[in-house]
Design a protein around this motif. Structure first.
Motif, PDB file in Angstrom:
ATOM      1  N   ASP A 316     -29.646  -6.280 -35.159  1.00  0.00           N
ATOM      2  CA  ASP A 316     -30.687  -6.721 -34.229  1.00  0.00           C
ATOM      3  C   ASP A 316     -31.759  -7.536 -34.946  1.00  0.00           C
ATOM      4  O   ASP A 316     -32.285  -8.515 -34.392  1.00  0.00           O
ATOM      5  N   LEU A 317     -32.110  -7.148 -36.146  1.00  0.00           N
ATOM      6  CA  LEU A 317     -33.076  -7.923 -36.933  1.00  0.00           C
ATOM      7  C   LEU A 317     -32.588  -9.351 -37.145  1.00  0.00           C
ATOM      8  O   LEU A 317     -33.334 -10.316 -36.951  1.00  0.00           O
ATOM      9  N   MET A 318     -31.347  -9.509 -37.552  1.00  0.00           N
ATOM     10  CA  MET A 318     -30.822 -10.839 -37.821  1.00  0.00           C
ATOM     11  C   MET A 318     -30.646 -11.640 -36.532  1.00  0.00           C
ATOM     12  O   MET A 318     -30.850 -12.860 -36.532  1.00  0.00           O
ATOM     13  N   ARG A 319     -30.294 -10.995 -35.450  1.00  0.00           N
ATOM     14  CA  ARG A 319     -30.153 -11.728 -34.190  1.00  0.00           C
ATOM     15  C   ARG A 319     -31.497 -12.277 -33.721  1.00  0.00           C
ATOM     16  O   ARG A 319     -31.586 -13.439 -33.306  1.00  0.00           O
ATOM     17  N   ASP A 320     -32.535 -11.475 -33.834  1.00  0.00           N
ATOM     18  CA  ASP A 320     -33.859 -11.960 -33.458  1.00  0.00           C
ATOM     19  C   ASP A 320     -34.326 -13.068 -34.407  1.00  0.00           C
ATOM     20  O   ASP A 320     -34.936 -14.059 -33.970  1.00  0.00           O
ATOM     21  N   PHE A 321     -34.021 -12.911 -35.691  1.00  0.00           N
ATOM     22  CA  PHE A 321     -34.427 -13.917 -36.671  1.00  0.00           C
ATOM     23  C   PHE A 321     -33.736 -15.250 -36.396  1.00  0.00           C
ATOM     24  O   PHE A 321     -34.373 -16.316 -36.357  1.00  0.00           O
ATOM     25  N   LEU A 322     -32.426 -15.225 -36.174  1.00  0.00           N
ATOM     26  CA  LEU A 322     -31.686 -16.462 -35.930  1.00  0.00           C
ATOM     27  C   LEU A 322     -32.107 -17.116 -34.612  1.00  0.00           C
ATOM     28  O   LEU A 322     -32.239 -18.349 -34.534  1.00  0.00           O
ATOM     29  N   SER A 323     -32.316 -16.305 -33.585  1.00  0.00           N
ATOM     30  CA  SER A 323     -32.711 -16.874 -32.291  1.00  0.00           C
ATOM     31  C   SER A 323     -34.043 -17.589 -32.392  1.00  0.00           C
ATOM     32  O   SER A 323     -34.210 -18.709 -31.868  1.00  0.00           O
ATOM     33  N   SER A 324     -35.007 -16.967 -33.052  1.00  0.00           N
ATOM     34  CA  SER A 324     -36.335 -17.583 -33.164  1.00  0.00           C
ATOM     35  C   SER A 324     -36.305 -18.810 -34.062  1.00  0.00           C
ATOM     36  O   SER A 324     -36.919 -19.844 -33.743  1.00  0.00           O
ATOM     37  N   ILE A 325     -35.585 -18.735 -35.183  1.00  0.00           N
ATOM     38  CA  ILE A 325     -35.529 -19.872 -36.103  1.00  0.00           C
ATOM     39  C   ILE A 325     -34.812 -21.059 -35.465  1.00  0.00           C
ATOM     40  O   ILE A 325     -35.282 -22.206 -35.530  1.00  0.00           O
ATOM     41  N   MET A 326     -33.671 -20.819 -34.822  1.00  0.00           N
ATOM     42  CA  MET A 326     -32.905 -21.907 -34.251  1.00  0.00           C
ATOM     43  C   MET A 326     -33.623 -22.539 -33.070  1.00  0.00           C
ATOM     44  O   MET A 326     -33.505 -23.760 -32.840  1.00  0.00           O
ATOM     45  N   SER A 327     -34.372 -21.747 -32.310  1.00  0.00           N
ATOM     46  CA  SER A 327     -35.119 -22.335 -31.197  1.00  0.00           C
ATOM     47  C   SER A 327     -36.202 -23.275 -31.697  1.00  0.00           C
ATOM     48  O   SER A 327     -36.419 -24.350 -31.126  1.00  0.00           O
ATOM     49  N   VAL A 328     -36.870 -22.899 -32.779  1.00  0.00           N
ATOM     50  CA  VAL A 328     -37.903 -23.771 -33.338  1.00  0.00           C
ATOM     51  C   VAL A 328     -37.286 -25.028 -33.940  1.00  0.00           C
ATOM     52  O   VAL A 328     -37.804 -26.137 -33.795  1.00  0.00           O
ATOM     53  N   LEU A 329     -36.148 -24.865 -34.636  1.00  0.00           N
ATOM     54  CA  LEU A 329     -35.504 -26.021 -35.256  1.00  0.00           C
ATOM     55  C   LEU A 329     -34.980 -26.999 -34.212  1.00  0.00           C
ATOM     56  O   LEU A 329     -34.978 -28.218 -34.441  1.00  0.00           O
ATOM     57  N   ASN A 330     -34.547 -26.502 -33.077  1.00  0.00           N
ATOM     58  CA  ASN A 330     -34.054 -27.400 -32.038  1.00  0.00           C
ATOM     59  C   ASN A 330     -35.175 -28.154 -31.349  1.00  0.00           C
ATOM     60  O   ASN A 330     -34.980 -29.267 -30.865  1.00  0.00           O
ATOM     61  N   GLN A 331     -36.372 -27.561 -31.314  1.00  0.00           N
ATOM     62  CA  GLN A 331     -37.507 -28.213 -30.664  1.00  0.00           C
ATOM     63  C   GLN A 331     -38.199 -29.213 -31.573  1.00  0.00           C
ATOM     64  O   GLN A 331     -38.568 -30.304 -31.156  1.00  0.00           O
ATOM     65  N   GLU A 332     -38.392 -28.845 -32.846  1.00  0.00           N
ATOM     66  CA  GLU A 332     -39.125 -29.684 -33.778  1.00  0.00           C
ATOM     67  C   GLU A 332     -38.191 -30.090 -34.905  1.00  0.00           C
ATOM     68  O   GLU A 332     -37.875 -29.284 -35.779  1.00  0.00           O
ATOM     69  N   GLU A 333     -37.744 -31.304 -34.892  1.00  0.00           N
ATOM     70  CA  GLU A 333     -36.848 -31.796 -35.917  1.00  0.00           C
ATOM     71  C   GLU A 333     -37.572 -31.994 -37.242  1.00  0.00           C
ATOM     72  O   GLU A 333     -36.974 -31.935 -38.313  1.00  0.00           O
ATOM     73  N   SER A 334     -38.883 -32.231 -37.217  1.00  0.00           N
ATOM     74  CA  SER A 334     -39.634 -32.512 -38.440  1.00  0.00           C
ATOM     75  C   SER A 334     -39.867 -31.292 -39.290  1.00  0.00           C
ATOM     76  O   SER A 334     -40.214 -31.419 -40.465  1.00  0.00           O
ATOM     77  N   CYS A 335     -39.695 -30.114 -38.752  1.00  0.00           N
ATOM     78  CA  CYS A 335     -39.981 -28.900 -39.503  1.00  0.00           C
ATOM     79  C   CYS A 335     -38.773 -28.377 -40.256  1.00  0.00           C
ATOM     80  O   CYS A 335     -38.827 -27.308 -40.838  1.00  0.00           O
ATOM     81  N   LYS A 336     -37.674 -29.103 -40.243  1.00  0.00           N
ATOM     82  CA  LYS A 336     -36.456 -28.615 -40.882  1.00  0.00           C
ATOM     83  C   LYS A 336     -36.629 -28.448 -42.376  1.00  0.00           C
ATOM     84  O   LYS A 336     -36.146 -27.501 -42.964  1.00  0.00           O
ATOM     85  N   VAL A 337     -37.338 -29.383 -43.007  1.00  0.00           N
ATOM     86  CA  VAL A 337     -37.423 -29.361 -44.453  1.00  0.00           C
ATOM     87  C   VAL A 337     -38.615 -28.558 -44.934  1.00  0.00           C
ATOM     88  O   VAL A 337     -38.557 -27.873 -45.939  1.00  0.00           O
TER      89      VAL A 337
END
Length: 656
Positions: A316-337
């Protein structure tokens, strides 16, 4: 003061130590021996030197205690580690075997203050070979993979000593880390395509950053060309090194993971409450200082090997972590690096922990859940890697199959590092798992499923980075054969040829539990021993009293409810194997006992029947002899029938 055992590179390119030169023995490994071993071209001399090196290997194995998990009277780890580092400079099979032995020993050895000088020597030797030897090569070698894994274990142990405040007298050793720290900052260009090595290097960098208390710009790792001005101040900072171990505090997530592990050890009913509080602090997994998060996953993974609730909390920890990280990465392309350039480390470490749970969990249910997930549906078991979808599917399970379906659905050359790194880590660990499961008939189902997945990846995957994962895994396990077409059984590898870390997680969880929940009767890391030796029988009582007074309680924070220390140690792999073997032997013995009882019952019935037949035959012979002699068919001592008596009376009355 600790002994100065810093490695020194001489003109011939051999690492030596001032401490080792002063304490040479007739059986020690010398610089001349290493030079002759590497430079000789005479076949006869090569065979002689190889035989001597093999004898040194056998002697080092005994000193390391590879078969006894680093315990025994014949074990002396600091000396053995130093000798193995010297043997690792010999080319060929001796080097590979020495590095495998060193990795296995650092994995299962206990924590002791006397190990620190040797650990610093091993750490500096590994850093030297990585920075001054491996960086110069244009190709990746299997030795680099092993050196990175060894360096990760060494610095992980040094970090635990740092948490206990034992590095105060090792400032000179930490100062010598500065050139290597500066060189490793530019390793991103070399290892960015190999997450298995790059993750270990990043852990080493972060640990050195914390223990040396120096600010390291995160941009320096990924874009060193743009930060030349910032890197100029590094040399000036070397003179102002400050160690403030007491100011370092572990986060709440790591503390609750340690508490969960302690509850599992003593089967405490408070485990559910601890896991609820642990999930409450799940946002701390998204912080940029990810070293505590990696340790939290490592400790919780050890608890997940024994308890299903802890495994669910981990997933559950990793599922929440991946969901939150991937949602941010999909919205803001500039924050990838910039913002989440570290997230791939957490994902890769999680995939490795998940693979270890599949292999070394206590029950088959835990292994199956880590591989398939809690949703036991057919869609999660049959993964088709033929087509790539344009959008990421919904993340249902953070098991191996769930993550494989999630990460493999959309990968390209321009995709985010978290996606292809997670896919890389899964394939890389699946190849090693397939090798570990060869020849194990009890795990045929898991091994066949992994083989089928790897076969599909070979047929349908076109990303060259994923195929690199297979090739690097093959090089790490020293197996030149193709894992997709080879059906031969796994050879019995020698002790020390390990691919996964089996014990370091349990060692760290045990040490951190005594750090977070101190007890007056427990001292896991003994302090520095006195210089003058005393008679143990004479000063036995005094030492016990003084140890109780000198025990340091390293409290991180004040907590109202502190669980007790575990009452028993976490059973290692060999202990569980012995118990399982004893259970199987007892089961077969019970079956054998039942078979013997049935055979005895049949034999008794046949013997009883035989005796009855003999008695009947004997009685028949007696009656036949009686009839021949007396002309009577009655049995002995048997009266004749009543009719015969009456008839005889009637015959006698008329005469009277």
């Amino acid at each position: 003061m600790p002994v100065n055992k810093s490695p020194v590179m001489n003109k011939s390119g051999v690492i030596s130590s001032s401490y080792h030169e002063k304490s040479k023995s007739p059986f020690s490994i010398t610089e001349e021996f290493i030079l002759r071993f590497n430079q000789t071209k005479n076949p006869k001399k090569e065979e002689e030197l190889l035989d001597i090196a093999r004898k040194h290997i056998v002697r080092c194995k005994r000193k390391l205690g590879l078969k006894t998990l680093g315990t025994g009277r014949h074990v002396h780890l600091p000396t053995a580690w130093t000798e193995v580092v010297y043997l690792a400079q010999c080319k060929g099979e001796i080097q590979d075997e020495a590095l495998n032995m060193l990795y296995a020993s650092l994995d299962h050895a206990s924590f002791d203050y006397d190990h620190l000088p040797a650990l610093f020597f091993v750490a500096e030797s590994v850093l030297y070979r990585l920075c001054c030897d491996a960086f110069r090569r244009t190709y990746l070698y299997s030795v680099e993979i092993k050196l990175a894994k060894i360096g990760y274990l060494v610095f992980l142990r040094i970090f635990i000593y740092f948490l206990y405040g034992h590095l105060g007298s090792f400032k000179q050793h930490l100062l010598r880390f500065q050139p290597y720290l500066y060189a490793l900052c530019f390793s991103g260009e070399l290892y960015s395509k190999y997450p298995n090595i790059f993750s270990n290097v990043q852990c080493i960098l972060n640990i050195m950053k914390i223990i040396c208390r120096r600010e390291l710009p995160s941009e320096l790792i990924f874009s060193p060309v743009e930060n030349k001005d910032k890197s100029k101040n590094i040399d000036s900072e070397m003179e102002h090194l400050q160690l403030n171990q007491k100011q370092y505090e572990i986060n709440h997530l790591l503390w609750h993971c340690v508490a969960a592990w302690s509850c599992v050890q003593k089967n405490s009913p408070q485990l559910n409450k601890v896991l609820e509080h642990l999930i409450f602090h799940k946002t701390q997994l998204q912080k940029k200082c990810w070293l505590d998060s990696a340790l939290a996953l490592l400790v919780l993974g050890e608890a997940a090997k024994l308890n299903m609730a802890c495994l669910k909390a981990l997933m559950d920890l990793m599922r929440d972590f991946l969901s939150s990280i991937m949602s941010v990465l999909n919205q803001e392309e500039s924050c990838k690096v910039d913002s989440f350039s570290w997230a791939w480390n957490v994902v890769y470490i999680y995939t490795t922990i998940l693979a270890e749970i599949c292999l070394y969990a206590a029950t088959s249910d835990l292994q199956k859940t880590a591989f398939i997930g809690f949703c036991d549906c057919e869609s999660s078991q049959d993964i088709l890697l033929t087509e790539k979808s344009e959008e990421l599917p919904e993340l249902k399970e953070t098991s191996i199959l769930g993550l494989l379906e999630y990460f493999s659905s959309k990968t390209s050359d321009n995709c985010d590092q978290v996606k292809w790194t997670g896919y890389y880590g899964l394939v890389y660990n699946l190849v090693k798992m397939s090798w570990e499961l060869r020849g194990d008939k009890e795990q045929d189902g898991l091994g066949n499923k992994i083989w089928q997945i790897l076969q599909k990846i070979r047929d349908h995957e076109k990303d060259g980075r994923i195929h690199n994962a297979v090739n690097i895994a093959q090089a790490e396990i020293n197996d030149p054969t193709d894992p997709f077409t080879s059906y031969r059984t796994k050879d019995l590898s020698s002790v020390g040829d390990e691919n996964f870390s089996k014990y370091i997680g349990w060692r760290i969880a045990n040490v951190l539990s005594k750090l977070c929940f101190p007890s007056p009767d427990a001292c896991v890391l003994p302090l520095e021993k006195p210089l003058r030796k005393r008679d143990p029988m004479k000063y036995l009582n005094k030492k016990q009293d003084s140890m109780k007074k000198r025990v340091l309680r390293f409290t991180i924070r004040e907590h109202s409810s502190v669980p007790e220390l575990p009452l028993f140690r976490y059973p290692d792999f060999f202990t569980r194997a012995d118990k399982e073997l004893a259970r199987i032997i007892d089961h077969h013995w019970q079956e054998e006992l039942k078979i013997r009882q049935n055979e005895d019952a049949v034999c008794e019935a046949e013997e009883r029947q035989r005796k009855e037949l003999q008695e009947k035959a004997h009685f028949r012979e007696i009656m036949e002899r009686r009839e021949e002699k007396l002309h009577k068919q009655t049995k002995p001592y048997e009266l004749p029938p009543r009719t015969e008596v009456v008839s005889s009376e009637k015959k006698t009355t008329p005469q009277n």
